[in-house]
Design a protein around this motif. Structure first.
Motif: not given
Length: 273
Positions: A1-19, A34-44
């Motif tokens: 589970x520690x290797x599963x990545x979530x997007x900022x949208x996932x985190x925003x939806x789960x915790x009920x806070x805005x991007x 945890x990491x930021x891709x070259x395209x600016x996508x963030x993963x947690x």
């Protein structure tokens, strides 16, 4: 589970806070992804979720984001103990402030109801308990903006220092001057700040004793002559004399009235045989 990545949208939806909030926390260094891709996508990952859980929980204690970040980065049991003790102190202070504000609110309501029914243009004679005033010297030579600044500064400082309260400015007149007929020869601006004032201004105590008190409508300067005649007649008839400063204070002012001629004020005069 520690290797599963979530997007900022996932985190925003789960915790009920805005991007935007998540990005703001990241900008502060509080919640990096945890990491930021070259395209600016963030993963947690799960680790970032644990960090966010701590952040969101500690925010409920009204802690600053700086203190929360410091804890998240250096966390440990002793540090958590210290942080929670600080939060408890803050809550105790807030509870005390709320209680004080409620006490002043109740007193304001009581006085408002009382003054709606108070008889006007009649002298009341009786014992009054001590009161506590902040005074600012009144200079009759001051004019225009300087005079206005003196008045407003007297008021503005008290607004910062006292809890919820209608900070009402009155005028004080030296008792000897008033007795001689100098009925508008003011000595000070005055405000009754109550027994629990903890500001920086010097407090003058109006002592417990016998007082004459009269409530009237309108501006003092327009009512001063007949009030003085009424007071003088009473003092002469009862064999009394003025024993200290005379206080002219608004009871209902711009807080409740839009027309100054509707202001309700009182004059309070200490007396002795």
């Amino acid at each position: 589970m520690r290797d599963i990545y979530m997007t900022i949208g996932d985190v925003s939806k789960i915790y009920g806070i805005s991007k935007q909030t998540i990005l703001y926390y990241e900008k502060l260094g509080l919640f990096p992804p945890a990491k930021i891709e070259d395209n600016g996508y963030r993963y947690y990952t799960l680790e970032e979720c644990y960090r966010l859980e701590i952040i969101l929980t500690l925010k409920k204690l009204n802690l600053s984001l700086k203190d929360i970040q410091d804890y998240v980065e250096h966390r440990g049991p002793q540090m958590l103990k210290t942080l929670l003790e600080d939060a408890r102190y803050g809550f105790d202070r807030d509870i005390n402030d709320l209680y004080t504000n409620k006490m002043h609110l109740e007193r304001t309501l009581f006085n408002l109801e009382r003054y709606l029914k108070i008889p006007q243009n009649r002298l009341f004679f009786g014992m009054k308990e001590e009161s506590f005033y902040v005074l600012t010297p009144y200079d009759a030579k001051e004019k225009g903006k300087k005079k206005l600044f003196t008045l407003i500064q007297h008021q503005a400082q008290l607004l910062h220092e006292v809890p919820f309260k209608e900070v009402k400015i009155g005028m004080a007149i030296d008792g000897e001057a008033y007795e001689k007929g100098d009925i508008t020869n003011y000595s000070h601006y005055c405000t009754d700040v109550g027994f629990d004032y903890e500001g920086e201004r010097e407090i003058i105590t109006r002592p417990r004793g016998m007082y004459l008190e009269l409530f009237y409508t309108g501006l003092y300067e327009e009512q001063a002559s007949w009030i003085y005649e009424k007071v003088s007649s009473y003092l002469s008839y009862e064999g009394l004399q003025i024993a200290g400063s005379v206080y002219i204070e608004p009871v209902r002012n711009y807080w409740t009235e839009t027309d100054r001629s509707s202001y309700l004020s009182k004059i309070t005069i200490p007396v002795e045989e």
